[in-house]
Design a protein around this motif. Structure first.
Motif, short mmCIF file in Angstrom:
data_model
loop_
_atom_site.label_atom_id
_atom_site.label_comp_id
_atom_site.label_asym_id
_atom_site.label_seq_id
_atom_site.Cartn_x
_atom_site.Cartn_y
_atom_site.Cartn_z
N PHE A 1 20.07 7.73 51.07
CA PHE A 1 18.65 7.55 51.41
C PHE A 1 18.13 8.81 52.10
O PHE A 1 18.90 9.65 52.58
CB PHE A 1 18.44 6.31 52.28
CG PHE A 1 19.12 6.35 53.62
CD1 PHE A 1 18.49 6.86 54.74
CD2 PHE A 1 20.42 5.87 53.76
CE1 PHE A 1 19.13 6.91 55.97
CE2 PHE A 1 21.07 5.90 54.99
CZ PHE A 1 20.42 6.43 56.10
N THR B 1 15.24 10.74 54.81
CA THR B 1 14.33 10.68 55.95
C THR B 1 13.78 12.09 56.20
O THR B 1 14.28 13.06 55.63
CB THR B 1 15.04 10.18 57.22
OG1 THR B 1 16.19 11.01 57.48
CG2 THR B 1 15.49 8.74 57.07
N ARG C 1 12.75 5.62 56.78
CA ARG C 1 13.26 5.93 55.45
C ARG C 1 12.11 6.13 54.47
O ARG C 1 11.17 5.33 54.42
CB ARG C 1 14.15 4.79 54.97
CG ARG C 1 14.82 5.05 53.63
CD ARG C 1 15.70 3.88 53.20
NE ARG C 1 16.81 3.67 54.11
CZ ARG C 1 17.88 2.95 53.82
NH1 ARG C 1 17.99 2.36 52.65
NH2 ARG C 1 18.85 2.79 54.71
N ASP D 1 15.10 6.33 48.44
CA ASP D 1 16.49 5.95 48.19
C ASP D 1 16.97 6.61 46.91
O ASP D 1 16.19 6.84 45.99
CB ASP D 1 16.61 4.43 48.07
CG ASP D 1 16.31 3.70 49.38
OD1 ASP D 1 17.16 3.72 50.26
OD2 ASP D 1 15.20 3.14 49.49
#
Length: 548
Positions: free
Chosen positions: A230, A232, A243, A246
């Motif tokens: 994922f 960030t 987040r 993905d």
């Protein structure tokens, strides 16, 4: 059950009468018999309810008891049958006792890379047979002899196989085999858990893109199990934000300059700690300028600072202009830069310093310009009065004005506004010219003034504006200030009345259907049905016996 049988003997059955007595005595006997029958009949209705409930409880408890007893009986019969089978198998088991057999069982093991793993192999009655450990076609041990040259593998506590400092290639099936005619074996499956790893694509982790275009960020993770990935973005405090994506690929469409920064790709598979790789995205765009103040107030002999905040990538060069002429650094005019903040400082201001200034930023992608004004005119008025007045026919208006020179004149305008839920209709302006009190130059530059407007309508809405003048001219008109005249002296300020009404509505708003101690409807219904059934049985008994 004793209670039930006793109730039946006393209440349900009456002793028989003799047929040989005379009719008169027979009538008396019948009356006596009826009297004797009525007494038990009075108890039949409540006894019926008690009998029914007792029978239900007894039947419920009896069913569970029967099941338990049946289970115990079955276990007893099974144990007896098993005992018989064991007795009948004594002779064959005695013969098989001399053959080797495994005491341990095959199993699947999961271990982390670098750990030590022990695979058990415990055999009974091995005798002269040889015990082998093999992996595929490769023999690791034969009896107590180490066949493999891998120093990480050894036998411990008999024939248990120990593998230390596990590696990913150690995964697979390990077979412990007895070398008899049957070649019986026991298989252990080893799965090696590998902590996650992640790398950026490209490995430098540096990306560039033009403002308004798309960009794709990619990273690749590995490990066993396969890790989830994922994305960030680091915030200004160097902390990760929420987040934003993905999977191994993150695509950003129509880039803005605010999307530049450090993005983090994180891989996690539950083995060890998650791992992260940073990728820096630079968004290329022409200069974007923001001014701290577009209008700067000052006075002769004082100092002024003009500030431009410039955003650009590549970094822009910044220059200053006054009335379209470039400004050169002097002892009174200096230019400074701190990060993207560019400041023009003018000391000991003179009259020729007042005017229009511009901040110009250039880079390879374009140019941007923003304007500011340095003025000696008064600053705009700011109001301090409350919105709701306390008088029914007047209102006291208070405001402040910044001016380095003394104020020469102040203009106040107000008007009534007719308004309801659907429209507003302003009236005509009422204009007042006010002469401020003389203020020495040693006093602060802030002028605080007030004026009481009279002959107003109770409960009416009004709005006002203020403008001021000094020796450099009139300032900009202030923002419109709205106020409301009190309707009568007993009126509560609307904000307070709203609070009171809100608290009352909360206190009276008890939820419906939450009365404590109320009887459930289902209980009432079951009680009524039970009573109706008992009364019906009572009436039926009375008719059958000829009493009602």
């Amino acid at each position: 059950m004793k209670i039930i049988s006793r109730s039946i003997r006393t209440g349900a059955l009456a002793p028989p009468t003799t047929a040989t007595a005379p009719s008169a005595s027979a009538a008396g006997i019948r009356k006596g018999s009826q009297r004797r029958n009525r007494a038990p009949l009075k108890m039949n209705c409540p006894i019926l309810i008690v009998i029914s409930l007792g029978w239900l409880l007894h039947a419920h408890a009896g069913s569970g008891g029967f099941t338990v007893e049946a289970a115990i009986s079955n276990r007893g019969s099974n144990s007896r049958s098993m005992s018989n089978v064991q007795q009948s198998a004594v002779a064959p088991s005695a013969l098989a006792a001399t053959l080797p057999r495994f005491l341990s069982r095959g199993h699947t093991y999961r271990a982390v890379v670098g750990d030590t793993l022990v695979l058990p192999c415990q055999v009974e009655n091995l005798g002269n047979f040889v015990l082998l450990w093999r992996r595929g076609t490769n023999v690791l041990t034969a009896s107590n002899i180490m066949v493999t040259r891998d120093e990480r593998v050894r036998l411990i506590d008999g024939y248990n196989l120990e593998i230390s400092d596990l590696e990913p290639q150690d995964a697979g099936d390990y077979v412990c085999q007895i070398s008899d005619k049957i070649n019986r074996d026991q298989v252990h499956t080893v799965e090696i858990l590998v902590p996650p790893s992640v790398r950026a694509i490209p490995t430098s982790g540096q990306l560039q893109a033009r403002k308004g275009g798309p960009i794709t960020l990619e990273c690749k993770g590995s490990g066993n199990p396969v890790p989830s990935i994922f994305w960030t973005k680091k915030s200004g405090a160097n902390k990760s934000s929420a987040r934003i994506g993905d999977g191994p690929i993150l695509t950003l469409e129509k880039l803005e300059r605010t999307q530049a920064g450090v993005y983090q790709c994180t891989a996690d598979n539950g083995v060890g700690d998650p791992v992260t790789v940073d990728m820096r995205l630079d968004v290329l765009y022409p200069p974007d300028i923001q001014v701290e103040k577009s209008w700067i107030h000052s006075g002769e002999g004082f100092e002024a600072k003009l500030v431009c905040i410039v955003y650009a990538d590549p970094v822009a060069t910044v220059s200053w202009y006054q009335n379209s002429f470039p400004i050169q650094t002097t002892d009174r005019r200096t230019m400074g830069t701190r990060a993207n903040r560019h400041t023009l400082t003018i000391r000991h201001i003179q009259q020729e310093d007042f005017g229009n200034y511009s901040c110009v930023a250039d880079n390879s992608l374009g140019r941007s310009r923003k304007y500011m004004e340095l003025s000696g005119r008064p600053g705009p008025a700011e109001f301090y009065s409350p919105k709701w007045g306390r008088s029914t026919d007047s209102y006291n208006l208070t405001w402040k004005i910044d001016s380095y020179p003394p104020l020469e004149e102040v203009r106040l305008l107000y008007r009534r506004v007719l308004m309801n839920d659907s429209y507003q209709q302003p009236g005509r302006w009422h204009d007042f010219i006010l002469t401020p009190e003389h203020r020495p130059s040693s006093e602060p530059l802030t002028h605080i003034m007030s004026y009481t407007i009279k002959n107003l309508h109770p409960g009416a809405y009004y709005e006002a504006i203020v403008q001021a003048k000094n020796r450099y001219g009139w300032n900009e008109v202030s923002d419109i200030f709205q106020f409301i005249v009190a309707a009568n002296k007993e009126d509560v300020v609307p904000e307070e009345s709203e609070v009171v009404a809100s608290s009352k509505s909360r206190s009276n708003g008890a939820p419906v259907g939450s009365l404590p101690g109320s009887m459930p409807h289902s209980l009432l219904l079951h009680t009524a049905l039970l009573l109706a059934l008992a009364l019906s049985n009572c009436q039926f008994d009375r008719r059958r016996l000829g009493l009602g």
